[in-house]
Design a protein around this motif. Structure first.
Motif, mmCIF file in Angstrom:
data_model
loop_
_atom_site.group_PDB
_atom_site.id
_atom_site.type_symbol
_atom_site.label_atom_id
_atom_site.label_comp_id
_atom_site.label_asym_id
_atom_site.label_seq_id
_atom_site.Cartn_x
_atom_site.Cartn_y
_atom_site.Cartn_z
ATOM 1 N N ILE A 64 0.833 -1.206 0.000
ATOM 2 C CA ILE A 64 0.000 0.000 0.000
ATOM 3 C C ILE A 64 0.867 1.255 0.000
ATOM 4 N N VAL A 65 1.922 1.242 0.827
ATOM 5 C CA VAL A 65 2.804 2.413 0.868
ATOM 6 C C VAL A 65 3.465 2.640 -0.478
ATOM 7 N N VAL A 85 0.958 4.137 -2.886
ATOM 8 C CA VAL A 85 0.650 5.533 -2.585
ATOM 9 C C VAL A 85 1.847 6.425 -2.884
ATOM 10 N N ASN A 86 3.028 5.991 -2.528
ATOM 11 C CA ASN A 86 4.241 6.802 -2.692
ATOM 12 C C ASN A 86 5.285 5.953 -3.387
#
Length: 257
Positions: A226-227, A230-231
């Motif tokens: 997920i991180v 997102v980034n």
């Protein structure tokens, strides 16, 4: 020093023993049989109390044995043995007085009966002829034979009852033995079951730990994905295989001639 409970119980035992000594001295002076019997009953109750107190003393001594030193424990045990010896002497004295009292009652009863019987026989013999005496003697012999026959029947019945009782006791003993064996088997089975339950508990705890660890790993991987989504330019996860951004293609520059 001994505990306060031991000292208190020892004092109570000393009071009861002193009362027993005074009671037996008083008993020696009593002549009436009924009063002697009542006095013996009172002394018997006191001996029961003394026996109960000695048991309490022994139980308290065992409970406080680890608190006391060896010398105190030895002294307390000697006191206990002395109290038991005194109580046993009073028990023997009570048995002797009881036996004497019963013998006096039997002698009094039998002596009275014999006196009446002898007097009656003398009166009968003085008023009977020779033939009457012979007939009376034959009648007494017949009555004696009948009494002997009744006594034999009672003896045979007693023997039969004893035989039946012995057989019943033997059967009950065998039944008790079977019950004891079954209880041993049940105890062994419960012990094995307890061991299996403990082993299953350990296995379940191990499985839960492994599942928790796997769950944490999965959560961690999902969090990293997920991180990264997102980034994507996060440099801290660039070196993770499969998640790092693609390395830009390097082009070689050739100088034209």
């Amino acid at each position: 020093m001994a505990s306060e409970e031991l000292a208190e119980i020892e004092g109570q035992i000393s009071d009861v023993l002193r009362a027993l000594a005074n009671g037996f001295q008083k008993l020696e002076k009593i002549k009436d049989s009924n009063r002697r019997s009542r006095q013996l009953e009172e002394l018997t109750d006191k001996m029961r109390d003394c026996k109960r107190l000695i048991k309490d003393f022994d139980r308290e001594l065992k409970d406080s044995e680890y608190k006391n030193g060896p010398e105190i424990n030895r002294m307390m045990n000697e006191k206990k043995q002395s109290m038991i010896k005194d109580l046993n002497s009073y028990v023997a004295l009570k048995k002797r007085h009881t036996t004497d009292l019963e013998n006096k009652r039997v002698d009094l009863f039998e002596g009275t009966g014999e006196g009446f019987a002898e007097e009656e026989n003398v009166l009968l013999a003085s008023n009977m002829t020779n033939q009457q005496l012979i007939d009376h003697g034959n009648q007494m012999m017949d009555e004696t034979d009948e009494a002997i026959d009744r006594a034999k029947k009672v003896v045979h019945a007693t023997v039969d009852v004893g035989t039946e009782t012995a057989a019943a006791l033997k059967s009950q003993t065998e039944q008790m033995s079977r019950v004891v064996n079954e209880l041993d088997t049940i105890h062994f089975s419960m012990k094995k079951a307890s061991q299996l339950v403990r082993e299953l508990g350990r296995q379940v705890a191990t499985d839960r730990c492994i599942m928790a660890l796997l769950f944490l790993i999965v959560i961690g991987v999902i969090a990293i994905i997920i991180v990264k989504i997102v980034n994507p330019h996060n440099s801290s996860i660039r070196d993770i295989p499969g998640l790092a951004p693609p390395v830009p293609t390097r082009r070689l520059l050739f100088t034209s001639k």
